[in-house]
Scaffold this motif. Structure first.
Motif, mmCIF file in Angstrom:
data_model
loop_
_atom_site.group_PDB
_atom_site.id
_atom_site.type_symbol
_atom_site.label_atom_id
_atom_site.label_comp_id
_atom_site.label_asym_id
_atom_site.label_seq_id
_atom_site.Cartn_x
_atom_site.Cartn_y
_atom_site.Cartn_z
ATOM 1 N N THR A 179 13.591 -32.554 22.137
ATOM 2 C CA THR A 179 12.310 -32.321 22.806
ATOM 3 C C THR A 179 12.284 -33.038 24.148
ATOM 4 O OG1 THR A 179 11.214 -32.149 20.664
ATOM 5 C CG2 THR A 179 9.805 -32.527 22.576
ATOM 6 N N MET A 180 12.715 -34.293 24.142
ATOM 7 C CA MET A 180 12.762 -35.049 25.398
ATOM 8 C C MET A 180 13.747 -34.415 26.371
ATOM 9 S SD MET A 180 12.474 -39.027 24.195
ATOM 10 C CE MET A 180 12.566 -39.619 25.864
ATOM 11 N N ALA A 181 14.872 -33.940 25.856
ATOM 12 C CA ALA A 181 15.867 -33.292 26.709
ATOM 13 C C ALA A 181 15.277 -32.025 27.319
ATOM 14 C CB ALA A 181 17.124 -32.965 25.912
ATOM 15 N N GLY A 182 14.580 -31.244 26.505
ATOM 16 C CA GLY A 182 13.947 -30.022 27.002
ATOM 17 C C GLY A 182 12.896 -30.320 28.057
ATOM 18 N N ASP A 183 12.095 -31.359 27.815
ATOM 19 C CA ASP A 183 11.077 -31.764 28.793
ATOM 20 C C ASP A 183 11.727 -32.195 30.105
ATOM 21 O OD1 ASP A 183 9.141 -31.238 26.920
ATOM 22 O OD2 ASP A 183 8.793 -33.359 26.407
#
Length: 137
Positions: free
Chosen positions: A80-84
């Motif tokens: 999720t953090m990577a996608g953000d």
């Protein structure tokens, strides 16, 4: 071997992308030429890459970054953090592309007006006047 005498704008953008995505610590003109061939369909010469100001700036910048930081692969703690992070960076890239485009348009206008009013290149390249901060009035 097809030598690149003239690089298109698309070729230049592709080569710059190759440079900025470079993962190996050793970055050379020859390695960029080799990596460019499958992407742009021709093997550019080191001289043609070095002659292009945008490519040369990207090369110098990436080379300096690799020298100082080495190859850095940030690892986010979750997908999720990577996608953000990716979404934020893509948004920032698009914003910077728009700003760059606007600056290039402004430069073309200035270039035309300088030509129109007879300014010479040496006049445009004069250094800024030095500011004497110890002067009293």
């Amino acid at each position: 071997m097809d030598l690149a005498k003239h690089l298109t704008q698309t070729d230049v953008e592709a080569i710059i992308s190759i440079i900025y995505a470079w993962k190996d610590e050793k970055l050379t003109w020859e390695s960029i030429c080799e990596a460019s061939e499958p992407i742009i369909g021709k093997n550019p010469t080191r001289q043609s890459l070095n002659a292009n100001k945008l490519i040369k700036e990207a090369y110098s910048s990436r080379k300096a970054t690799l020298k100082v930081q080495g190859v850095v692969t940030p690892k986010p703690s979750s997908l999720t953090m990577a996608g953000d992070r990716i979404a934020r960076q893509q948004s920032e890239i698009e914003s910077l592309k728009q700003k760059n485009s606007a600056l290039l348009e402004q430069f073309v206008i200035w270039q035309y007006n300088a030509y129109k009013y007879g300014m010479k290149e040496n006049q445009l390249n004069e250094p800024l006047p030095r500011i004497d901060r110890e002067r009293t009035e």
